[in-house]
Scaffold this active site. Structure first.
Site, mmCIF file in Angstrom:
data_model
loop_
_atom_site.group_PDB
_atom_site.id
_atom_site.type_symbol
_atom_site.label_atom_id
_atom_site.label_comp_id
_atom_site.label_asym_id
_atom_site.label_seq_id
_atom_site.Cartn_x
_atom_site.Cartn_y
_atom_site.Cartn_z
ATOM 1 N N HIS A 21 9.053 -51.992 -62.079
ATOM 2 C CA HIS A 21 9.584 -52.082 -63.440
ATOM 3 C C HIS A 21 8.610 -52.716 -64.420
ATOM 4 O O HIS A 21 7.839 -53.606 -64.081
ATOM 5 C CB HIS A 21 10.879 -52.885 -63.430
ATOM 6 C CG HIS A 21 10.718 -54.279 -62.893
ATOM 7 N ND1 HIS A 21 10.341 -55.347 -63.675
ATOM 8 C CD2 HIS A 21 10.862 -54.771 -61.643
ATOM 9 C CE1 HIS A 21 10.277 -56.445 -62.952
ATOM 10 N NE2 HIS A 21 10.588 -56.122 -61.698
ATOM 11 N N ASP A 22 8.635 -52.208 -65.646
ATOM 12 C CA ASP A 22 7.932 -52.793 -66.795
ATOM 13 C C ASP A 22 6.411 -52.756 -66.680
ATOM 14 O O ASP A 22 5.711 -53.455 -67.418
ATOM 15 C CB ASP A 22 8.381 -54.246 -67.044
ATOM 16 C CG ASP A 22 9.884 -54.360 -67.240
ATOM 17 O OD1 ASP A 22 10.377 -53.854 -68.254
ATOM 18 O OD2 ASP A 22 10.561 -54.921 -66.349
ATOM 19 N N GLY A 81 6.200 -55.807 -60.550
ATOM 20 C CA GLY A 81 6.678 -55.725 -61.918
ATOM 21 C C GLY A 81 5.706 -56.303 -62.931
ATOM 22 O O GLY A 81 4.991 -57.266 -62.658
#
Length: 273
Positions: free
Chosen positions: A124-125, A142
């Site tokens: 994520h991200d 992440g």
């Protein structure tokens, strides 16, 4: 764009009503095109893959069993409507997982013409630049950032919030806990710098003057008696060519710390090779 079936979409594919699909997209058997998905022209989706909450750029190929835009593996995630942006011309091989963002940034963003080999993972991200190569079973945690044209060797793992600079190369199996500067080579556990990516620089047309400037800055940063922070202060005021300036600016922005050569007391490498 349309979500209607066509001759290029296998009848066993499952397509959410909100999906927007260009007419010449190909979707294989048992693929799932989930909610809030945009597939641009000439995208190819392989069998048994899942794409959801994602925008997939033109001519990108997603192979069998890949998972694109699926939920982040983050205990703080509470189902917020986030996205994954996958640029044009990318190749996503078998069993790759590309997770969408969390509420922290709202999206995972991947640039154009990247290659993700089988079983690699982008959490994520993350922010991935253009023409990045991520080899088999690489794992990006992440919030990792990877610069344009970087290469990550098979089985490498990158700690959350680490940055990999432009045209850096990370060796296979490396455990990367600190930032890797642009144009540098890093390898090992924990990853250490082992020189500059001279082959890549020459292949991409960097001049001898630019390469010489990078060599000098690399030596000044990592093979002098001055602390890195102090040396960066001096180099910030220096008149540097663009690649050397990019390295200095990258290191100035580091918050996690920077990979360094294994032993500072050893002689500077022969970077004229």
């Amino acid at each position: 764009m349309t979500a209607m079936l066509s001759e290029n979409i296998h009848p066993t594919a499952v397509i959410h009503p909100t999906a927007k699909i260009a007419e010449n997209v190909e979707i294989g058997p048992y693929a799932v095109i989930g909610e809030d998905t945009i597939l641009h022209p000439r995208v190819k989706i392989g069998p048994h893959s899942i794409v959801e909450f994602a925008e997939v750029g033109e001519a990108t190929q997603i192979h069998a069993g890949a998972f694109v835009g699926t939920a982040p593996q983050d205990l703080k995630y509470r189902g917020e409507r986030t996205r994954l942006i996958l640029g044009p011309g990318c190749v996503v091989r078998e069993c790759v997982t590309l997770n969408r963002g969390t509420a922290a940034t709202g999206e995972t963003k991947i640039g154009a013409r990247c290659l993700f080999m089988a079983y690699s993972h982008v959490a994520h991200d993350c922010i991935i630049g253009n023409e990045v190569i991520v080899a088999n079973s690489v794992a990006l945690a992440g919030h990792v950032e990877v610069g344009d044209s970087a290469v990550l060797g098979g089985l490498a793992a990158v700690h959350q919030f680490v940055r990999i600079g432009k045209m850096a190369m990370v060796g296979g199996g490396a455990m990367v806990a600190l930032d890797v500067p642009p144009f540098a080579l890093a390898q090992g556990d924990r990853a250490r710098l082992v020189g500059l990516n001279l082959v890549g620089l020459r292949r991409r047309g960097y001049t001898q003057e630019e390469i010489a400037s990078l060599k000098k800055v690399y030596r000044d940063l990592f093979y002098t008696d001055l602390p890195l922070k102090e040396q960066l202060g001096h180099l910030t005021q220096a008149d540097l060519l663009i690649p050397a300036r990019e390295m200095v600016d990258f290191l100035q922005k580091s918050t996690r710390g920077t990979c360094r050569p294994a032993r500072k007391e050893t002689p500077a490498p022969d970077v004229d090779a």
